[in-house]
Scaffold this motif. Sequence first.
Motif, PDB file in Angstrom:
ATOM      1  N   GLN A   1       0.835  -1.204   0.000  1.00 25.09           N
ATOM      2  CA  GLN A   1       0.000   0.000   0.000  1.00 25.09           C
ATOM      3  C   GLN A   1       0.867   1.249   0.000  1.00 25.09           C
ATOM      4  OE1 GLN A   1      -2.608   0.324   3.380  1.00 25.09           O
ATOM      5  NE2 GLN A   1      -3.992   1.734   2.342  1.00 25.09           N
ATOM      6  N   LEU A   2       1.953   1.235   0.782  1.00 29.33           N
ATOM      7  CA  LEU A   2       2.864   2.381   0.781  1.00 29.33           C
ATOM      8  C   LEU A   2       3.412   2.631  -0.614  1.00 29.33           C
ATOM      9  CD1 LEU A   2       5.110   1.952   3.969  1.00 29.33           C
ATOM     10  CD2 LEU A   2       3.358   3.681   3.592  1.00 29.33           C
ATOM     11  N   ALA A   3       3.770   1.538  -1.314  1.00 27.81           N
ATOM     12  CA  ALA A   3       4.426   1.664  -2.616  1.00 27.81           C
ATOM     13  C   ALA A   3       3.466   2.026  -3.732  1.00 27.81           C
ATOM     14  CB  ALA A   3       5.149   0.366  -2.953  1.00 27.81           C
ATOM     15  N   LYS A   4       2.259   1.493  -3.712  1.00 25.83           N
ATOM     16  CA  LYS A   4       1.396   1.575  -4.894  1.00 25.83           C
ATOM     17  C   LYS A   4       0.129   2.400  -4.711  1.00 25.83           C
ATOM     18  CE  LYS A   4       3.195  -2.708  -6.826  1.00 25.83           C
ATOM     19  NZ  LYS A   4       2.930  -3.947  -7.555  1.00 25.83           N
ATOM     20  N   ASP A   5      -0.099   2.877  -3.500  1.00 26.65           N
ATOM     21  CA  ASP A   5      -1.272   3.717  -3.254  1.00 26.65           C
ATOM     22  C   ASP A   5      -0.809   5.162  -3.160  1.00 26.65           C
ATOM     23  OD1 ASP A   5      -3.586   4.928  -2.497  1.00 26.65           O
ATOM     24  OD2 ASP A   5      -4.072   3.526  -0.881  1.00 26.65           O
ATOM     25  N   ASP A   6      -1.346   6.030  -4.042  1.00 26.52           N
ATOM     26  CA  ASP A   6      -0.897   7.426  -4.057  1.00 26.52           C
ATOM     27  C   ASP A   6      -1.595   8.293  -3.021  1.00 26.52           C
ATOM     28  OD1 ASP A   6      -3.389   7.527  -5.135  1.00 26.52           O
ATOM     29  OD2 ASP A   6      -2.823   8.561  -6.989  1.00 26.52           O
ATOM     30  N   THR A   7      -2.273   7.662  -2.059  1.00 27.29           N
ATOM     31  CA  THR A   7      -2.904   8.420  -0.977  1.00 27.29           C
ATOM     32  C   THR A   7      -1.837   8.942  -0.028  1.00 27.29           C
ATOM     33  OG1 THR A   7      -4.841   6.983  -1.090  1.00 27.29           O
ATOM     34  CG2 THR A   7      -4.599   8.341   0.884  1.00 27.29           C
ATOM     35  N   PRO A   8      -1.855  10.230   0.306  1.00 22.24           N
ATOM     36  CA  PRO A   8      -0.829  10.771   1.217  1.00 22.24           C
ATOM     37  C   PRO A   8      -0.882  10.094   2.584  1.00 22.24           C
ATOM     38  CG  PRO A   8      -2.018  12.545   0.104  1.00 22.24           C
ATOM     39  CD  PRO A   8      -2.757  11.281  -0.198  1.00 22.24           C
ATOM     40  N   LEU A   9       0.271   9.980   3.217  1.00 27.18           N
ATOM     41  CA  LEU A   9       0.335   9.414   4.562  1.00 27.18           C
ATOM     42  C   LEU A   9      -0.407  10.303   5.545  1.00 27.18           C
ATOM     43  CD1 LEU A   9       4.090   8.298   4.797  1.00 27.18           C
ATOM     44  CD2 LEU A   9       2.096   6.834   4.516  1.00 27.18           C
ATOM     45  N   ASP A  10      -1.113   9.671   6.460  1.00 31.43           N
ATOM     46  CA  ASP A  10      -1.798  10.425   7.503  1.00 31.43           C
ATOM     47  C   ASP A  10      -1.463   9.805   8.856  1.00 31.43           C
ATOM     48  OD1 ASP A  10      -3.200   8.048   7.483  1.00 31.43           O
ATOM     49  OD2 ASP A  10      -5.013   8.893   6.577  1.00 31.43           O
ATOM     50  N   ALA A  11      -2.062  10.344   9.909  1.00 31.48           N
ATOM     51  CA  ALA A  11      -1.779   9.852  11.267  1.00 31.48           C
ATOM     52  C   ALA A  11      -2.154   8.386  11.427  1.00 31.48           C
ATOM     53  CB  ALA A  11      -2.540  10.708  12.289  1.00 31.48           C
ATOM     54  N   LYS A  12      -3.221   7.971  10.746  1.00 33.00           N
ATOM     55  CA  LYS A  12      -3.654   6.577  10.832  1.00 33.00           C
ATOM     56  C   LYS A  12      -2.610   5.647  10.240  1.00 33.00           C
ATOM     57  CE  LYS A  12      -7.496   3.509   9.559  1.00 33.00           C
ATOM     58  NZ  LYS A  12      -8.809   3.425   8.871  1.00 33.00           N
ATOM     59  N   SER A  13      -2.036   6.035   9.081  1.00 30.26           N
ATOM     60  CA  SER A  13      -1.001   5.213   8.444  1.00 30.26           C
ATOM     61  C   SER A  13       0.242   5.142   9.315  1.00 30.26           C
ATOM     62  CB  SER A  13      -0.643   5.797   7.078  1.00 30.26           C
ATOM     63  OG  SER A  13      -1.759   5.800   6.218  1.00 30.26           O
ATOM     64  N   LEU A  14       0.625   6.269   9.893  1.00 28.83           N
ATOM     65  CA  LEU A  14       1.796   6.296  10.764  1.00 28.83           C
ATOM     66  C   LEU A  14       1.588   5.402  11.979  1.00 28.83           C
ATOM     67  CD1 LEU A  14       2.597  10.123  10.622  1.00 28.83           C
ATOM     68  CD2 LEU A  14       3.861   8.281   9.502  1.00 28.83           C
ATOM     69  N   SER A  15       0.373   5.442  12.542  1.00 31.88           N
ATOM     70  CA  SER A  15       0.051   4.618  13.711  1.00 31.88           C
ATOM     71  C   SER A  15       0.060   3.133  13.355  1.00 31.88           C
ATOM     72  CB  SER A  15      -1.314   5.020  14.267  1.00 31.88           C
ATOM     73  OG  SER A  15      -1.680   4.192  15.346  1.00 31.88           O
ATOM     74  N   LYS A  16      -0.510   2.802  12.191  1.00 30.50           N
ATOM     75  CA  LYS A  16      -0.529   1.404  11.758  1.00 30.50           C
ATOM     76  C   LYS A  16       0.889   0.891  11.525  1.00 30.50           C
ATOM     77  CE  LYS A  16      -2.596  -1.717   8.342  1.00 30.50           C
ATOM     78  NZ  LYS A  16      -3.471  -1.814   7.157  1.00 30.50           N
ATOM     79  N   GLY A  17       1.721   1.741  10.913  1.00 29.67           N
ATOM     80  CA  GLY A  17       3.113   1.358  10.706  1.00 29.67           C
ATOM     81  C   GLY A  17       3.831   1.109  12.020  1.00 29.67           C
ATOM     82  N   GLU A  18       3.555   1.942  13.004  1.00 28.00           N
ATOM     83  CA  GLU A  18       4.186   1.773  14.313  1.00 28.00           C
ATOM     84  C   GLU A  18       3.766   0.460  14.963  1.00 28.00           C
ATOM     85  OE1 GLU A  18       4.598   4.233  18.555  1.00 28.00           O
ATOM     86  OE2 GLU A  18       3.547   5.114  16.843  1.00 28.00           O
ATOM     87  N   LEU A  19       2.489   0.086  14.816  1.00 30.03           N
ATOM     88  CA  LEU A  19       2.009  -1.182  15.372  1.00 30.03           C
ATOM     89  C   LEU A  19       2.696  -2.377  14.722  1.00 30.03           C
ATOM     90  CD1 LEU A  19      -1.846  -0.497  15.655  1.00 30.03           C
ATOM     91  CD2 LEU A  19      -0.231  -0.793  17.546  1.00 30.03           C
ATOM     92  N   LEU A  20       3.041  -2.243  13.449  1.00 29.61           N
ATOM     93  CA  LEU A  20       3.713  -3.322  12.735  1.00 29.61           C
ATOM     94  C   LEU A  20       5.228  -3.285  12.918  1.00 29.61           C
ATOM     95  CD1 LEU A  20       1.688  -3.242   9.387  1.00 29.61           C
ATOM     96  CD2 LEU A  20       1.536  -4.962  11.199  1.00 29.61           C
ATOM     97  N   GLY A  21       5.707  -2.310  13.706  1.00 26.12           N
ATOM     98  CA  GLY A  21       7.140  -2.228  13.967  1.00 26.12           C
ATOM     99  C   GLY A  21       7.900  -1.385  12.970  1.00 26.12           C
ATOM    100  N   TYR A  22       7.204  -0.545  12.193  1.00 27.49           N
ATOM    101  CA  TYR A  22       7.843   0.295  11.182  1.00 27.49           C
ATOM    102  C   TYR A  22       7.879   1.749  11.638  1.00 27.49           C
ATOM    103  CZ  TYR A  22       7.171  -3.644   7.954  1.00 27.49           C
ATOM    104  OH  TYR A  22       7.205  -4.869   7.351  1.00 27.49           O
ATOM    105  N   ASP A  23       9.014   2.403  11.432  1.00 26.78           N
ATOM    106  CA  ASP A  23       9.143   3.828  11.723  1.00 26.78           C
ATOM    107  C   ASP A  23       9.168   4.577  10.403  1.00 26.78           C
ATOM    108  OD1 ASP A  23       9.735   6.363  12.543  1.00 26.78           O
ATOM    109  OD2 ASP A  23      11.531   5.835  13.699  1.00 26.78           O
ATOM    110  N   LEU A  24       8.048   5.175  10.034  1.00 28.56           N
ATOM    111  CA  LEU A  24       7.921   5.830   8.726  1.00 28.56           C
ATOM    112  C   LEU A  24       8.539   7.213   8.697  1.00 28.56           C
ATOM    113  CD1 LEU A  24       4.268   4.822   7.715  1.00 28.56           C
ATOM    114  CD2 LEU A  24       6.410   3.573   7.403  1.00 28.56           C
TER     115      LEU A  24
END
Length: 560
Positions: free
Chosen positions: A293-316
């Motif tokens: 989704q990060l690679a192929k979805d042109d939707t800008p990152l928002d707080a929800k995406s950042l939070s989901k990434g953090e839950l999965l162990g990713y620091d965006l």
Amino acid sequence: MGVQVSDVLRLNVMVEAFVHTGNDSLSEKQIEWISVIEVPVENFVRKHEFVLTTGMGCSEDPALFRSFVEDVIQSGATALTVATGRYVSNIPQDVLSLAQSHDFTLIEVPWKTRFSDVIHDILQLINQNNELKRQKAEDLRQTLTNSVLNGSSLEDLMEILYEAIGIPVAISDDEKNVRANCDFDFNVIDALNDHSDIPVDKLDQPDVPLDEHPLYHHLNQYNVNGKRCYELTIFSNNKKQGYLLFMPDTSKELNWFTMHALEHGLTACALYFLTENAVEMTEIRLKDNFVLQLAKDDTPLDAKSLSKGELLGYDLSLPYACLVGDFQVKEDDDPSWNDAQDQSGRSSLHSLNYYVQKEITHASQQLGRKTMSSFDAGEVIIFLEIEESGYQETVNHFLDMVERRLHDQLAHVYFAWGIGLHNQGLQSFYESYHEARTALDIHTEEHGFGERTFFDETKVNRLLMNVAGNKPLINMVQETVDPLIEYDRVRQTDLIHTFMTYQKYKGNVSQTARALNLHRQSLLYRLRNIENLTGLTLVDADDSFLLELSVRLWLLKQFK
């Protein structure tokens, strides 16, 4: 424990029984069944039976009675009870000596004792004992299953099993790494894993008292420096997950209950690994989908995406370069790999993904860089943490580590990589991916597999892409390149690739010949063919530029 001779002798029906021999081991000898037998014994008596007899047929022949008793002893029976008074008045001394020499339990009961009452009471005792053991084993099975479902660890499961059987137990995974241990000797585990000089001998036939139990055929037994160790393999989803190890002091500890307890422990461990694998696969799918989704979805990152990434162990918030890879299998190297892929659908692709992911993880750990990766229909997408200045060195070092180890395992697979870096704005991951994909596509069309292309290095090609729609220009390209294309098609040569390699080495014949694995004269012959077919002179700067421009535009048209 099962029913012992001492338990039988406490029954009311046996109140007048007299034990002649084997008194010292009455509480150790186990009874599994009861039978009445007369001459001959043959194979009608099995191990651990409590045998009743009247001695009928032996009254006139003491030697025959002695032979009868000897046959009962040799059958493995637990005890022999003789009803005296009609056929056998008294048990002869030589028979008593025989029984004593074998530590065999020989019991005498009066003639009035009814065998039907003895059989009834002993069977009832055996059935009660079996029911208690069955219920105990069922309670253990339920406890182990509930523990797995409630999220208990392997250590918790082994503690439950250890408490039930009192035998040291341990669990190791399929790579022999210890996952849980309850009182098990680590020196023995090291020996089994060839991590020590302690001698290990594997027995062809495990030494167990209950060889009719289903687990018997799956047991491996080892003698480790004089210590007895048993091993059972844990399977789930038809895949070997690990090993259950147990180490009794003697094989006698492997009684009915212990074998059933081990069977339930094996099932619980298989369920645990199945659950663990399911959790891991779910996490992998969530991470895979998130990176896609990060690679192929042109939707800008928002707080929800950042939070989901953090839950999965990713620091965006970190800077990342995007690496996109495609692979190619060289059929000449390993045609069976292609056959396997055709026959099993995506199985080979899944296998490749496993190896690639393993090396991505290893390289990121070695370099101390965070990575996010995904696989989509053969396309490998990696976001690699970098420092914005000099990031190309980090990327090359990372890919060197991945490809070096992959080549040792999959020598027939070749990768081409495109690398992009767009570290500004909320769509940096999306833009980086498309830059990397563009760089990869441009490189693959021109050079094939086995190299890397950074988006920053494709400026000329991207410029050409913007003018590739000019019709007069395309006609000129076709007029220039068509003779080479036709020649390559008919003669099965590759003059276009030869020319581009020649240009890459700035007209150096020796370097070009080495790169193409050609003899110098063979290369010169090809270059003359190119000049004859196109009417251009390669030593002329304008002609050389025109031919390279035409080839590049033709390649880009093929790409588009």
